[in-house]
Motif scaffolding. Structure first.
Motif, mmCIF file in Angstrom:
data_model
loop_
_atom_site.group_PDB
_atom_site.id
_atom_site.type_symbol
_atom_site.label_atom_id
_atom_site.label_comp_id
_atom_site.label_asym_id
_atom_site.label_seq_id
_atom_site.Cartn_x
_atom_site.Cartn_y
_atom_site.Cartn_z
ATOM 1 N N GLY A 1 1.683 5.590 -6.333
ATOM 2 C CA GLY A 1 1.181 5.598 -7.704
ATOM 3 C C GLY A 1 0.021 6.468 -7.741
ATOM 4 O O GLY A 1 -0.256 7.172 -8.535
ATOM 5 N N MET A 2 -0.534 6.586 -6.572
ATOM 6 C CA MET A 2 -1.788 7.458 -6.359
ATOM 7 C C MET A 2 -1.217 9.037 -6.516
ATOM 8 O O MET A 2 -1.729 9.771 -7.439
ATOM 9 N N VAL A 3 -0.014 9.238 -5.823
ATOM 10 C CA VAL A 3 0.432 10.621 -6.073
ATOM 11 C C VAL A 3 0.914 10.802 -7.479
ATOM 12 O O VAL A 3 0.655 12.204 -8.052
ATOM 13 N N ILE A 4 1.720 9.906 -8.194
ATOM 14 C CA ILE A 4 2.090 10.117 -9.416
ATOM 15 C C ILE A 4 1.021 10.445 -10.518
ATOM 16 O O ILE A 4 1.019 11.164 -11.402
ATOM 17 N N GLY A 5 -0.258 9.519 -10.445
ATOM 18 C CA GLY A 5 -1.248 9.700 -10.973
ATOM 19 C C GLY A 5 -2.055 11.054 -10.811
ATOM 20 O O GLY A 5 -2.402 11.700 -11.951
ATOM 21 N N VAL A 6 -1.909 11.664 -9.856
ATOM 22 C CA VAL A 6 -2.493 12.883 -9.505
ATOM 23 C C VAL A 6 -1.677 14.107 -10.139
ATOM 24 O O VAL A 6 -2.152 15.171 -10.735
ATOM 25 N N TYR A 7 -0.309 13.865 -10.035
ATOM 26 C CA TYR A 7 0.331 14.997 -10.964
ATOM 27 C C TYR A 7 -0.086 14.619 -12.360
ATOM 28 O O TYR A 7 -0.129 15.730 -12.959
ATOM 29 N N MET B 1 0.652 -1.110 -0.061
ATOM 30 C CA MET B 1 0.102 0.081 -0.059
ATOM 31 C C MET B 1 0.774 1.168 0.070
ATOM 32 O O MET B 1 0.296 2.340 -0.453
ATOM 33 N N VAL B 2 2.019 1.087 0.539
ATOM 34 C CA VAL B 2 2.912 2.308 0.529
ATOM 35 C C VAL B 2 3.214 2.497 -1.097
ATOM 36 O O VAL B 2 3.359 3.678 -1.470
ATOM 37 N N TRP B 3 3.591 1.699 -1.731
ATOM 38 C CA TRP B 3 3.815 1.820 -3.063
ATOM 39 C C TRP B 3 2.556 2.206 -4.087
ATOM 40 O O TRP B 3 2.690 2.894 -5.062
#
Length: 139
Positions: free
Chosen positions: A60-66, A54-56
């Motif tokens: 992924g969520m942060v990268i997608g939001v970018y 879940m850390v990774w």
């Protein structure tokens, strides 16, 4: 100037919109991959998987939001220069983190497409925005 009046637009070349949309698509796809199959990245890189997927997935969520932010910025990168600036900062700090970490060399290959490929176009966009005075409009 009140919010009912439009401010004059600043001439913008077309290539930044394309670059930002490519960055958006790349980040959204990369982020989605990490969310859906977080441990597969470690298999591809030949690395020991992390204990808490879940850390990774959060990464992924942060990268997608970018990616979403890059898409919005693609409509007017001069107006949304702070998004481009934050993106470039992240793309500079990623390789810095890699250099000072003990990550395996195979992880370094991800820096080419995740970070290094975007330095020049994002930098040029920011230089252009600086030339026109880093406008911040609140329309």
């Amino acid at each position: 100037m009140n919010n009912n009046q439009s401010q004059p637009s600043i001439a913008q070349p077309r290539w930044p919109a394309l670059v930002l949309r490519m960055a958006a698509l790349y980040n959204i796809l990369w982020g989605a991959w990490q969310i859906v199959a977080p441990l597969s990245f470690f298999d591809v890189m030949g690395m020991e998987p992390i204990n808490h997927a879940m850390v990774w997935q959060g990464m992924g969520m942060v990268i997608g939001v970018y990616g979403l932010a890059y898409f919005w910025a693609s409509f007017d990168y001069i107006r949304h220069w702070p998004i481009v600036a934050v993106g470039l900062l992240g793309k500079v700090l990623g390789p810095v983190g890699y250099v000072i970490s003990d990550a395996p060399a195979s992880f370094g290959y991800t820096l080419i497409t995740n970070d290094l490929a975007w330095w020049l176009p994002f930098g040029i966009m920011l230089l252009h925005a600086k030339r026109v005075g880093f406008p911040l409009r609140t329309e």
